[in-house]
Design an enzyme around this catalytic site. Structure first.
Site, PDB file in Angstrom:
ATOM      1  N   ASN A  16      35.420  33.229  39.844  1.00 53.15           N
ATOM      2  CA  ASN A  16      35.042  34.531  40.613  1.00 53.15           C
ATOM      3  C   ASN A  16      34.061  34.726  41.333  1.00 53.15           C
ATOM      4  O   ASN A  16      33.119  34.465  40.608  1.00 53.15           O
ATOM      5  CB  ASN A  16      35.760  35.750  40.334  1.00 53.15           C
ATOM      6  N   ILE A  17      34.556  34.132  42.831  1.00 60.15           N
ATOM      7  CA  ILE A  17      33.065  34.754  43.967  1.00 60.15           C
ATOM      8  C   ILE A  17      33.083  35.940  44.769  1.00 60.15           C
ATOM      9  O   ILE A  17      34.460  35.510  45.524  1.00 60.15           O
ATOM     10  CB  ILE A  17      32.831  33.106  44.747  1.00 60.15           C
ATOM     11  N   GLU A  18      32.925  36.746  44.733  1.00 56.07           N
ATOM     12  CA  GLU A  18      32.741  37.937  45.750  1.00 56.07           C
ATOM     13  C   GLU A  18      32.090  37.990  46.851  1.00 56.07           C
ATOM     14  O   GLU A  18      31.652  37.120  46.688  1.00 56.07           O
ATOM     15  CB  GLU A  18      32.619  39.056  44.427  1.00 56.07           C
ATOM     16  N   GLU A  51      40.894  31.730  39.611  1.00 59.73           N
ATOM     17  CA  GLU A  51      41.798  30.270  38.971  1.00 59.73           C
ATOM     18  C   GLU A  51      42.299  29.798  40.539  1.00 59.73           C
ATOM     19  O   GLU A  51      42.322  28.561  40.604  1.00 59.73           O
ATOM     20  CB  GLU A  51      43.354  31.212  39.052  1.00 59.73           C
ATOM     21  N   CYS A  81      46.420  37.278  39.562  1.00 59.70           N
ATOM     22  CA  CYS A  81      46.389  38.281  40.151  1.00 59.70           C
ATOM     23  C   CYS A  81      47.318  37.736  41.324  1.00 59.70           C
ATOM     24  O   CYS A  81      47.995  35.935  40.568  1.00 59.70           O
ATOM     25  CB  CYS A  81      46.033  38.304  41.001  1.00 59.70           C
ATOM     26  N   CYS A 135      47.187  34.594  43.097  1.00 58.57           N
ATOM     27  CA  CYS A 135      47.411  33.605  42.003  1.00 58.57           C
ATOM     28  C   CYS A 135      48.035  32.066  41.758  1.00 58.57           C
ATOM     29  O   CYS A 135      48.448  31.558  41.603  1.00 58.57           O
ATOM     30  CB  CYS A 135      46.053  33.978  40.919  1.00 58.57           C
ATOM     31  N   CYS A 193      39.113  34.486  44.061  1.00 59.82           N
ATOM     32  CA  CYS A 193      39.640  34.531  42.121  1.00 59.82           C
ATOM     33  C   CYS A 193      39.033  33.474  41.594  1.00 59.82           C
ATOM     34  O   CYS A 193      39.634  32.117  42.469  1.00 59.82           O
ATOM     35  CB  CYS A 193      40.820  34.550  42.157  1.00 59.82           C
TER      36      CYS A 193
HETATM   37  N1  THU Z   1      39.779  38.817  39.839  1.00 59.16           N
HETATM   38  C1  THU Z   1      40.416  37.087  39.766  1.00 59.16           C
HETATM   39  O1  THU Z   1      39.025  36.220  39.316  1.00 59.16           O
HETATM   40  N2  THU Z   1      41.500  36.140  38.769  1.00 59.16           N
HETATM   41  C2  THU Z   1      42.386  37.208  38.887  1.00 59.16           C
HETATM   42  O2  THU Z   1      43.542  36.669  38.789  1.00 59.16           O
HETATM   43  C3  THU Z   1      42.168  38.302  38.584  1.00 59.16           C
HETATM   44  C4  THU Z   1      41.269  39.725  39.952  1.00 59.16           C
HETATM   45  C5  THU Z   1      38.767  38.721  40.254  1.00 59.16           C
HETATM   46  C6  THU Z   1      38.657  39.247  41.821  1.00 59.16           C
HETATM   47  C7  THU Z   1      37.592  40.385  41.782  1.00 59.16           C
HETATM   48  O3  THU Z   1      36.073  38.911  41.831  1.00 59.16           O
HETATM   49  C8  THU Z   1      37.675  41.154  40.195  1.00 59.16           C
HETATM   50  O4  THU Z   1      38.400  39.750  39.370  1.00 59.16           O
HETATM   51  C9  THU Z   1      38.562  42.586  40.141  1.00 59.16           C
HETATM   52  O5  THU Z   1      39.286  42.122  41.273  1.00 59.16           O
END
Ligand code: THU
Length: 139
Positions: free
Chosen positions: A45-47, A58, A93, A96, A56
């Site tokens: 994941n890359i915020e 995935e 999520c 995804c 996300c």
């Molecule tokens: N996140 C994912 O990478 N995959 C998911 O399916 C659920 C959420 C990440 C997004 C964000 O960086 C962190 O989890 C919190 O939501």
């Protein structure tokens, strides 16, 4: 799927936690996407400071593969937890799941949720996205 391959996917997903960029949530997610040609694409994941551009793990893995011309897949492993500590499954999520629906057969694509090499469960995409809408609906 053979247990050795499942464990390779779990190892790869866990390695991806090292690359996870999460200065805001500190919730680290790693993914390992198995293409039908045998290639494994990692993703993290890359915020983002603006929050909504966050990608996300995935989708990072899917977009890496698709951007290289690979569009057919057998499985994805997902791991995640606060500060990268894997206590519970990190289920994909809804966004995804919808991206999986675009490229995967919901009845055969396997979603492996893990907290360790030994602790994992396998779901089909159909189980995670019942009555999903996908390309077949537009055919
Ligand atoms: N996140 C994912 O990478 N995959 C998911 O399916 C659920 C959420 C990440 C997004 C964000 O960086 C962190 O989890 C919190 O939501």
């Amino acid at each position: 799927m053979e247990k050795a391959l499942v464990q390779k996917l779990i190892d790869t997903a866990i390695e991806q936690l090292n690359f996870s960029y999460t200065p805001y949530s500190h919730f680290k997610v790693g993914a390992a996407l198995l293409a039908k040609n045998g290639t494994i694409y990692g993703g993290c994941n890359i915020e983002n400071a603006a929050y909504t551009p966050t990608n996300c793990a995935e989708r990072t893995a899917f977009f890496k593969a698709v951007s290289e011309g690979v569009r057919t897949f057998d499985a994805i492993c997902v791991v995640g937890g606060k500060d990268g500590v894997l206590t519970e499954y990190a289920a994909p999520c809804g966004v995804c799941r919808q991206v999986m629906m675009e490229f995967c057969d919901p009845d055969s694509f396997q979603v492996i949720l893990a907290t360790s090499r030994e602790q994992y469960d396998v779901y089909t995409l159909r189980e995670l996205l019942p009555l999903g809408f996908g390309p077949a609906n537009l055919a």
